[in-house]
Write an enzyme that holds these catalytic residues in place. Sequence first.
Site, PDB file in Angstrom:
ATOM      1  N   PHE A 116       0.855  -1.177   0.000  1.00 40.45           N
ATOM      2  CA  PHE A 116       0.000   0.000   0.000  1.00 40.45           C
ATOM      3  C   PHE A 116       0.901   1.241   0.000  1.00 40.45           C
ATOM      4  O   PHE A 116       1.896   1.288   0.730  1.00 40.45           O
ATOM      5  CB  PHE A 116      -0.906  -0.012   1.236  1.00 40.45           C
ATOM      6  CG  PHE A 116      -1.973   1.023   1.168  1.00 40.45           C
ATOM      7  CD1 PHE A 116      -3.058   0.865   0.313  1.00 40.45           C
ATOM      8  CD2 PHE A 116      -1.896   2.180   1.922  1.00 40.45           C
ATOM      9  CE1 PHE A 116      -4.049   1.840   0.222  1.00 40.45           C
ATOM     10  CE2 PHE A 116      -2.878   3.159   1.837  1.00 40.45           C
ATOM     11  CZ  PHE A 116      -3.952   2.985   0.981  1.00 40.45           C
ATOM     12  N   ASP A 187       2.591  -5.923   7.095  1.00 39.11           N
ATOM     13  CA  ASP A 187       1.392  -5.090   7.184  1.00 39.11           C
ATOM     14  C   ASP A 187       0.200  -6.017   6.987  1.00 39.11           C
ATOM     15  O   ASP A 187       0.050  -6.641   5.927  1.00 39.11           O
ATOM     16  CB  ASP A 187       1.456  -4.008   6.098  1.00 39.11           C
ATOM     17  CG  ASP A 187       0.228  -3.097   6.105  1.00 39.11           C
ATOM     18  OD1 ASP A 187      -0.822  -3.509   6.628  1.00 39.11           O
ATOM     19  OD2 ASP A 187       0.331  -1.988   5.552  1.00 39.11           O
ATOM     20  N   TYR A 212      -9.973  -0.780  10.736  1.00 37.98           N
ATOM     21  CA  TYR A 212     -11.259  -0.290  10.220  1.00 37.98           C
ATOM     22  C   TYR A 212     -11.750  -1.088   9.021  1.00 37.98           C
ATOM     23  O   TYR A 212     -12.777  -0.751   8.456  1.00 37.98           O
ATOM     24  CB  TYR A 212     -11.190   1.199   9.882  1.00 37.98           C
ATOM     25  CG  TYR A 212     -10.010   1.662   9.060  1.00 37.98           C
ATOM     26  CD1 TYR A 212      -9.942   1.399   7.700  1.00 37.98           C
ATOM     27  CD2 TYR A 212      -8.974   2.375   9.653  1.00 37.98           C
ATOM     28  CE1 TYR A 212      -8.862   1.833   6.947  1.00 37.98           C
ATOM     29  CE2 TYR A 212      -7.879   2.807   8.911  1.00 37.98           C
ATOM     30  CZ  TYR A 212      -7.835   2.536   7.565  1.00 37.98           C
ATOM     31  OH  TYR A 212      -6.772   2.958   6.822  1.00 37.98           O
ATOM     32  N   LYS A 213     -11.004  -2.119   8.635  1.00 39.77           N
ATOM     33  CA  LYS A 213     -11.435  -2.970   7.517  1.00 39.77           C
ATOM     34  C   LYS A 213     -12.175  -4.179   8.099  1.00 39.77           C
ATOM     35  O   LYS A 213     -13.308  -4.047   8.555  1.00 39.77           O
ATOM     36  CB  LYS A 213     -10.221  -3.354   6.672  1.00 39.77           C
ATOM     37  CG  LYS A 213      -9.516  -2.137   6.035  1.00 39.77           C
ATOM     38  CD  LYS A 213      -8.301  -2.573   5.236  1.00 39.77           C
ATOM     39  CE  LYS A 213      -7.517  -1.376   4.706  1.00 39.77           C
ATOM     40  NZ  LYS A 213      -8.247  -0.623   3.673  1.00 39.77           N
ATOM     41  N   ARG A 359     -12.809  -3.768  -7.122  1.00 42.61           N
ATOM     42  CA  ARG A 359     -12.567  -4.656  -5.981  1.00 42.61           C
ATOM     43  C   ARG A 359     -13.869  -5.047  -5.296  1.00 42.61           C
ATOM     44  O   ARG A 359     -14.764  -4.199  -5.117  1.00 42.61           O
ATOM     45  CB  ARG A 359     -11.734  -3.934  -4.910  1.00 42.61           C
ATOM     46  CG  ARG A 359     -10.355  -3.536  -5.297  1.00 42.61           C
ATOM     47  CD  ARG A 359      -9.499  -3.240  -4.064  1.00 42.61           C
ATOM     48  NE  ARG A 359     -10.115  -2.244  -3.162  1.00 42.61           N
ATOM     49  CZ  ARG A 359      -9.534  -1.805  -2.045  1.00 42.61           C
ATOM     50  NH1 ARG A 359      -8.350  -2.279  -1.671  1.00 42.61           N
ATOM     51  NH2 ARG A 359     -10.132  -0.909  -1.285  1.00 42.61           N
TER      52      ARG A 359
END
Lengths: 400, 400
Positions: A116, A187, A212-213, A359
């Site tokens: 990312f 990560d 938060y995912k 996605r």
Amino acid sequence: MSQTDPFRATRALFDLPDGLVYLDGNSLGALPKSVGRRVADVISGEWGRSLIGAWNSAGWVDLPRRVGDRVGRLIGAPAGTVTMGDTLSIKVYQALAAALDLKPDRRVILSDTGNFPTDLYMAEGLIASLGRGHELRVVEPEAVEAAIDESVAAVMLTQVDYRTGRLHDMAALTARSHAAGALTIWDLAHSAGALPVDVSGAGADFAVGCTYKYLNGGPGAPAFIFVAPHLAANVRPALSGWFGHDAPFAFEPAYRPAAGVERMRVGTPPILALAALDAALDVWDGIDMGTVRARSIALGELFVREVRTGVPDLELASPADPAARGSQVSFRHTQGYAVMQALIAEGVIGDYRAPDIMRFGFTPLYLGEEEVRRGAAVLVDILRTGRWDTPDFRRRNRVT
Amino acid sequence: MSQTDPFRATRALFDLPDGLVYLDGNSLGALPKSVGRRVADVISGEWGRSLIGAWNSAGWVDLPRRVGDRVGRLIGAPAGTVTMGDTLSIKVYQALAAALDLKPDRRVILSDTGNFPTDLYMAEGLIASLGRGHELRVVEPEAVEAAIDESVAAVMLTQVDYRTGRLHDMAALTARSHAAGALTIWDLAHSAGALPVDVSGAGADFAVGCTYKYLNGGPGAPAFIFVAPHLAANVRPALSGWFGHDAPFAFEPAYRPAAGVERMRVGTPPILALAALDAALDVWDGIDMGTVRARSIALGELFVREVRTGVPDLELASPADPAARGSQVSFRHTQGYAVMQALIAEGVIGDYRAPDIMRFGFTPLYLGEEEVRRGAAVLVDILRTGRWDTPDFRRRNRVT
């Protein structure tokens, strides 16, 4: 997928709009029903009633450790090896600074093009600050293993590629890194809560992630950091804040790091956000990650099958083998942005990543087979009718 | 203090336990009534209904800038020069790293013994990371002015001493620093919302602060950072996260800083906490900081007068001249910890800072003359009767 599966119970713990097909839990997880009540209690009951006294009476001081232990269970980290706070960007910086400090004779940070961007940006900033000639070497994901050599101080990877979902083998790459004398920083932004993770079993040195995912902690929820116990006491914190001090309330003039991972705490912990996350983590109680993974794969495979049956030439951007990807499926389409806008307009929420990736994330705790079929059907219908491509649609959705 | 004063209206905006005399708003501000409703709306209305779409539809992406502008008004910062996020420790690090980067030929960070420890700790960590022989030079507060010379890269001070309340002259010390070619970093933790601040008028280069004290943002609320407009475009962000990128959602492989202070954003903004703070800032609408300062001084002077009338030999740790201190008053007492426990047990909340400081903060927005008189009377009575010193009290309160 029987009627008696464990996910019927977890689905009832979430608050989702009726009729929405939400395939973007890999970007922002859905709202667990318990969050609102818990945050309201912290605001009116703890802050409002106990004010400053709540730091002790309500256990605010220890909240990062308690929440960290709950996250730890989901990533294979022993109690006392994970703490919470700040953002993933900050936690990447802390881990990377610590790793470089432990490898003073090496100059290469190895990462890949599937990482990312913020991880790469934070590495850039750290390298510039250090001014000691470190190099951020970014290779293709498939080339990482071969690129690990004795010049590498730290291998910094996101386990699941945010665009394609491609999954790195954490244990194998960690072993390869250690054989070359390099440290690893994993990560887990798209791993924690998405699939079984075992940072201890893999021998990972550092792991970081957002919450938060798949962990449903809410927008901008605090990040986590794991430091392997054998390293934690030797790590020099670059961000040496008072909450990472051995005695924060002694107000000593000089910094003395806390024991273990607690030294990776920095400033005053964000209590409202931590409480929201703590409540959100309740939905994981008693949940086995192997069961989540099996269902995630079943949902992803169902989606791929339904979409490709309807639109056989749509290119899969993710690995075809579900064991080789995380909990998401991505397709390529040159007009992916417009197609995604059309999907969203019809209540099927995925997202788009430039230049051509659509996605779709699968979150078994609140997503069922029927919704996946419906999402696939809408996507197929949009692509077959081309209704994302009318002048009127393009104008209304500002598609250029 | 007339019945028609503006603070009758602001007092009604706070939720405080009946009968409590809260003199610790300098540590954690009281709860504004609007916070609970706003946070509930963000959780159930924005996150719960719009999910990922709320980043745009609810304006989450811009919240740090909008809240920053509201904080900016209270510290004399023009619109677009303040942004929010992370913690004060992180913001100190960013400002200090930027300042040292702008002064590559200088090696001294000048601070004082009245600075809050985390500022000094963060400087220590940065210096160790840089490894270029920087020195953190810490002098007595009174010696700062004379210590500013041409070796100094950055003068890093907390304007109001957290223990004594002693107030630095921001404009004079900034002018002195600039004359010596040094940059200034002002920590406004105990200034913002406590007294009139004019970072622009003073010519400050960087200013940082927390928002959970006088700004009532809640426990661990996000911090702020101001960068002078003429510097912002030249500052290299050490913590170069994706939300400080010029195009965060372009997912470019290399970092390009955003224009101006926005480059001091780091990771994903903490939306629940920012929303709480945004609601808390409503109480400042239409409030003039000069009026707040006048009332703060009146309340502080009343407290000192009442306490010293009752206990003439109690030593004032704060400057006797109210113009020379912030919005707090501190007394020294060798058994300050035990005395403070006795006060708290009787519903008068101040706090204790080792080795002998009892602190009392004055927050005119929700604190009135009657409560100040009551707080002083209880303190006087406790000291006169010595009831903090009975074996039973000491045992119950774990006073050693």
